[in-house]
Enzyme design. Structure first.
Site, mmCIF file in Angstrom:
data_model
loop_
_atom_site.group_PDB
_atom_site.id
_atom_site.type_symbol
_atom_site.label_atom_id
_atom_site.label_comp_id
_atom_site.label_asym_id
_atom_site.label_seq_id
_atom_site.Cartn_x
_atom_site.Cartn_y
_atom_site.Cartn_z
ATOM 1 N N ASN A 9 -5.064 -103.575 2.707
ATOM 2 C CA ASN A 9 -5.863 -104.023 1.559
ATOM 3 C C ASN A 9 -6.301 -102.768 0.805
ATOM 4 O O ASN A 9 -7.153 -102.033 1.286
ATOM 5 C CB ASN A 9 -7.077 -104.813 2.080
ATOM 6 C CG ASN A 9 -8.053 -105.184 0.978
ATOM 7 O OD1 ASN A 9 -7.755 -105.009 -0.207
ATOM 8 N ND2 ASN A 9 -9.210 -105.703 1.362
ATOM 9 N N LYS A 11 -7.917 -102.634 -1.868
ATOM 10 C CA LYS A 11 -9.189 -102.837 -2.588
ATOM 11 C C LYS A 11 -9.054 -102.287 -4.019
ATOM 12 O O LYS A 11 -7.991 -102.408 -4.612
ATOM 13 C CB LYS A 11 -10.341 -102.206 -1.804
ATOM 14 C CG LYS A 11 -10.353 -102.690 -0.343
ATOM 15 C CD LYS A 11 -11.589 -102.336 0.426
ATOM 16 C CE LYS A 11 -11.478 -102.890 1.842
ATOM 17 N NZ LYS A 11 -12.689 -102.706 2.641
ATOM 18 N N HIS A 92 -12.676 -112.318 1.290
ATOM 19 C CA HIS A 92 -13.058 -111.025 1.866
ATOM 20 C C HIS A 92 -14.577 -110.866 1.740
ATOM 21 O O HIS A 92 -15.163 -111.314 0.747
ATOM 22 C CB HIS A 92 -12.331 -109.886 1.133
ATOM 23 C CG HIS A 92 -12.487 -108.574 1.834
ATOM 24 N ND1 HIS A 92 -13.633 -107.824 1.726
ATOM 25 C CD2 HIS A 92 -11.657 -107.900 2.668
ATOM 26 C CE1 HIS A 92 -13.496 -106.730 2.469
ATOM 27 N NE2 HIS A 92 -12.309 -106.751 3.050
ATOM 28 N N GLU A 94 -16.349 -108.513 0.861
ATOM 29 C CA GLU A 94 -16.781 -107.845 -0.378
ATOM 30 C C GLU A 94 -16.817 -108.835 -1.540
ATOM 31 O O GLU A 94 -17.669 -108.728 -2.428
ATOM 32 C CB GLU A 94 -15.856 -106.644 -0.663
ATOM 33 C CG GLU A 94 -16.149 -105.500 0.308
ATOM 34 C CD GLU A 94 -14.970 -104.594 0.624
ATOM 35 O OE1 GLU A 94 -13.959 -104.636 -0.099
ATOM 36 O OE2 GLU A 94 -15.068 -103.848 1.618
ATOM 37 N N GLU A 162 -13.170 -109.808 10.222
ATOM 38 C CA GLU A 162 -13.640 -108.494 9.788
ATOM 39 C C GLU A 162 -15.165 -108.435 9.883
ATOM 40 O O GLU A 162 -15.862 -108.943 8.983
ATOM 41 C CB GLU A 162 -13.224 -108.233 8.340
ATOM 42 C CG GLU A 162 -11.726 -108.240 8.127
ATOM 43 C CD GLU A 162 -11.329 -107.440 6.890
ATOM 44 O OE1 GLU A 162 -10.434 -106.609 7.013
ATOM 45 O OE2 GLU A 162 -11.937 -107.635 5.818
ATOM 46 N N GLY A 168 -15.208 -99.873 6.675
ATOM 47 C CA GLY A 168 -15.428 -98.591 6.007
ATOM 48 C C GLY A 168 -16.471 -97.703 6.664
ATOM 49 O O GLY A 168 -16.925 -96.725 6.072
ATOM 50 N N SER A 207 -12.294 -100.591 10.079
ATOM 51 C CA SER A 207 -12.103 -99.254 10.643
ATOM 52 C C SER A 207 -10.922 -99.159 11.608
ATOM 53 O O SER A 207 -10.977 -98.438 12.605
ATOM 54 C CB SER A 207 -13.393 -98.764 11.310
ATOM 55 O OG SER A 207 -14.429 -98.653 10.333
HETATM 56 P P1 13P Z 1 -11.532 -100.383 6.406
HETATM 57 O O1 13P Z 1 -10.226 -100.389 7.178
HETATM 58 O O2 13P Z 1 -11.586 -99.350 5.344
HETATM 59 O O3 13P Z 1 -12.709 -100.387 7.328
HETATM 60 O O4 13P Z 1 -11.584 -101.796 5.611
HETATM 61 C C1 13P Z 1 -11.319 -102.966 6.281
HETATM 62 C C2 13P Z 1 -11.167 -104.060 5.291
HETATM 63 O O5 13P Z 1 -12.132 -104.494 4.671
HETATM 64 C C3 13P Z 1 -9.818 -104.600 5.057
HETATM 65 O O6 13P Z 1 -9.847 -105.767 4.313
#
Ligand code: 13P
Length: 246
Positions: A9, A11, A92, A94, A162, A168, A207
């Protein structure tokens, strides 16, 4: 035996020059696992072009539930499919946080994804406060039930767990904590969808790095990963794909 998935992803990252990373991934996309890459919408068509002939599916990061209409800034599932996508990430954390997406909205987006022939990657996950309060499984059970429409099958849907606090941050749950949630998700899917529930792929996200991917992917009911930061560079994501290749 469920085929593993290495999903990236991107983002809100990536310009045309970033497509060189996709080219560089091709040597490890040997077909032992499914590779899905979800760039920002501006790059879907161009990435699909680069990925042509390789074992890489391009995906969107969100879609609207309608096929067209007066929804400024939104993108329909049909548009993603038209641009060459085969999958779309939905719900997601976010988007749930930044755009107030509810389970019902995610549910409707999943219906739209299937209507357009896209695989829906439905995300669930608890916040740190919810984990500390001991409500992780309640939260995840509710999100799974509310976000996944009745027509879900092992082919048209992937579930991604997740934990919000692991995204992150460089922090991950213990392998036991990951197993607990994934076993729980499997149980709920089998309860609802019968034998087909055994076929759904369940991804862990938060992560995931080249250094921890193999041990996470070996956990019970973990069928691969949904990767953010470490999917941006081929040098990192290759290691994760190789872990999924087995
Ligand atoms: P990270 O791998 O940067 O922690 O992000 C995970 C994520 O939100 C994937 O959709």
């Amino acid at each position: 035996m469920r085929r593993k998935i290495a999903a990236g992803n991107w983002k809100m990252n990536g310009l045309k020059a970033s497509l060189a990373e996709v080219e560089a991934l091709k040597p490890v996309c040997t077909g032992e696992c499914d590779v899905i890459l979800c760039p920002p919408a501006t790059l879907v068509a161009a990435m699909a072009e680069v990925a042509k002939g390789a074992n890489i599916t391009v995906g969107g990061q969100d879609c609207h539930w309608n096929e067209s209409g007066a929804h400024t800034g939104d993108i329909a599932a049909e548009m993603l499919a038209d641009a060459g996508a085969g999958a779309v990430i939905l719900g997601h954390s976010e988007r749930r946080a930044d755009h107030c997406e509810t389970d019902m909205m995610v549910h409707n987006k999943a219906l739209a994804a299937w209507r357009a022939g896209l695989q829906a990657i439905i995300c669930v996950g608890e916040t740190e406060a919810e984990r500390d309060a001991g409500t992780t499984l309640d939260i995840i059970g509710g999100q799974l039930a509310g976000s996944t429409p009745d027509g879900a099958t092992a082919e048209n849907t992937v579930i991604a767990y997740e934990p919000v606090w692991a995204i992150g941050t460089g922090r991950t749950p213990t392998l036991e904590e990951i197993a607990e949630v994934h076993d729980f998700l499997r149980g709920r899917l089998v309860e609802r969808f019968g034998l087909d529930g055994e076929g759904f792929r369940l991804l862990y996200g938060g992560s995931v790095k080249p250094g921890n991917a193999a041990e996470i992917f070996a956990v019970s009911n973990v069928d691969g990963g949904l990767v953010g930061g470490a999917s941006l560079k081929a040098s990192d994501f290759s290691g994760i794909i190789q872990a999924a290749n087995g």
